[in-house]
Design an enzyme around this catalytic site. Structure first.
Site, PDB file in Angstrom:
ATOM      1  N   LEU A  15      55.838  37.960  50.622  1.00 42.41           N
ATOM      2  CA  LEU A  15      55.093  38.526  51.898  1.00 42.41           C
ATOM      3  C   LEU A  15      54.760  37.523  52.877  1.00 42.41           C
ATOM      4  CD1 LEU A  15      53.632  41.395  51.472  1.00 42.41           C
ATOM      5  CD2 LEU A  15      51.793  40.107  52.060  1.00 42.41           C
ATOM      6  N   ASP A  51      49.778  21.868  47.684  1.00 42.91           N
ATOM      7  CA  ASP A  51      49.370  22.677  46.556  1.00 42.91           C
ATOM      8  C   ASP A  51      48.098  23.116  46.715  1.00 42.91           C
ATOM      9  OD1 ASP A  51      48.680  23.120  44.037  1.00 42.91           O
ATOM     10  OD2 ASP A  51      49.201  21.249  43.004  1.00 42.91           O
ATOM     11  N   TYR A 141      46.940  38.231  35.642  1.00 43.06           N
ATOM     12  CA  TYR A 141      47.222  38.460  37.101  1.00 43.06           C
ATOM     13  C   TYR A 141      46.102  39.482  37.705  1.00 43.06           C
ATOM     14  CZ  TYR A 141      49.301  39.969  41.416  1.00 43.06           C
ATOM     15  OH  TYR A 141      49.525  40.468  43.051  1.00 43.06           O
TER      16      TYR A 141
HETATM   17  N1  SER Z   1      54.016  43.457  43.160  1.00 43.34           N
HETATM   18  C1  SER Z   1      52.995  42.920  42.241  1.00 43.34           C
HETATM   19  C2  SER Z   1      53.580  42.504  40.786  1.00 43.34           C
HETATM   20  O1  SER Z   1      54.475  43.378  40.274  1.00 43.34           O
HETATM   21  C3  SER Z   1      51.966  43.780  42.272  1.00 43.34           C
HETATM   22  O2  SER Z   1      50.917  43.413  42.803  1.00 43.34           O
HETATM   23  O3  SER Z   1      53.038  41.909  40.085  1.00 43.34           O
END
Ligand code: SER
Length: 320
Positions: A15, A51, A141
């Site tokens: 992105l 970093d 995540y």
């Molecule tokens: N595209 C991302 C992922 O697959 C989702 O936020 O981790």
């Protein structure tokens, strides 16, 4: 009003690459400072190797360029994150806390924090998942994004930091490759089709997920960041919808252009992650608060991807 100067972390990512260009067009090349661990070879503009776990290094850049806005894109995504859970937590949270604190201490006037459909997990309606649903994610995540959303709200309420956020669906674009996500198949599949190769998909054929085309997601991000402050009623993160489809539907859309294209299915650990995520998203708050409306459906996206990837591949080969 003084000219805004923008710092982007994770600017070499899927992105970041595209958002950086768009912000350069809007704000001027000299007012956009791209940063990442590595420099993208095609990059043009101001770049700082950074970093983002290093607080002092971010502070130095913020002071050097008199930064007024930060887009904090650096993070480890869902699938890669599961390989080293504690490390993922450390990196995603440390970089985010650095950005929050530096923004507070330097009176940064606007911050963007990307969240994700990965914040959702158990006990949700997976169709048209509502803004205010359970947030019990299945990945580290996702956990880091839920926590980040709550800290964003906290910094807004406690310190008045104007931090804004979108729960991104899977992002599809021809400009750059995703790295380590569960939705990456929806980009990989196009690269194979363009090369006249078959594709082996790591999700099963009926795994419906929310997706969005790059043009739409960049527009959404900038529209949110430019919306008047009073319009923003969600200070955690906005649900956002583009389109929803499964691998079989995407294959059919590609076969309208490449009739001989074939996909086989060999689900791996990412299937379980995908199964915990919404199939489609209710984004009524984004529509109401800042007039969000996607432009690309699956067929428009497929035509545009194929057209642009063909140009890209005839120019030079895209690594994958
Ligand atoms: N595209 C991302 C992922 O697959 C989702 O936020 O981790």
């Amino acid at each position: 009003m003084n000219q805004d100067r923008i710092l982007i972390t994770g600017a070499s990512g899927q992105l970041g690459t595209v958002l950086t260009k768009k912000l350069q067009e809007k704000y001027g090349v000299i007012n956009v400072i791209a940063s990442d661990l590595r420099l993208d070879s095609n990059f043009k503009g101001i770049f700082e190797t950074l970093d983002a776990t290093d607080f002092d290094a971010i502070q130095e850049i913020v002071s050097k360029y008199k930064i007024t806005q930060i887009y904090h894109l650096a993070a480890i995504l869902s699938a890669n994150g599961e390989k080293y859970p504690l490390n993922t937590w450390d990196i995603n949270m440390k970089t985010f806390f650095n950005v929050l604190e530096i923004s507070r201490l330097n009176a940064i006037n606007r911050v963007f924090f990307p969240s994700s459909i990965a914040v959702f997990g158990d006990n949700i309606d997976r169709i048209d998942t509502a803004q205010y649903s359970n947030l019990t994610p299945s990945t580290v995540y996702g956990m880091s994004k839920v926590t980040g959303e709550n800290w964003s709200k906290y910094y807004f309420e406690k310190y008045g930091l104007d931090i804004r956020s979108i729960r991104y669906p899977g992002v599809i674009g021809y400009q750059s490759l995703p790295g380590g996500g569960t939705t990456d198949y929806a980009v990989d599949i196009f690269i194979k089709a363009i090369k006249n190769e078959n594709y082996e998909c790591f999700l099963n054929s009926s795994t419906t997920l929310p997706m969005i085309y790059m043009d739409d997601v960049i527009r959404a991000t900038i529209e949110l960041m430019e919306a008047p402050k009073e319009a923003i009623t969600v200070r955690t993160s906005y649900n956002l919808a583009g389109m929803s489809f499964d691998p079989a539907q995407l294959t059919k859309a590609i076969q309208k252009i490449y009739p001989d294209f074939k996909v086989s299915y060999n689900p791996d650990f990412r299937q379980k992650i995908a199964d915990s995520w919404p199939m489609s998203i209710d984004d009524s708050y984004a529509r109401k608060d800042w007039n969000w409306k996607p432009k690309f459906d699956i067929d428009a996206m497929t035509r545009d991807m194929v057209k642009n990837l063909k140009i890209k591949f005839s120019d030079k080969s895209m690594s994958c």
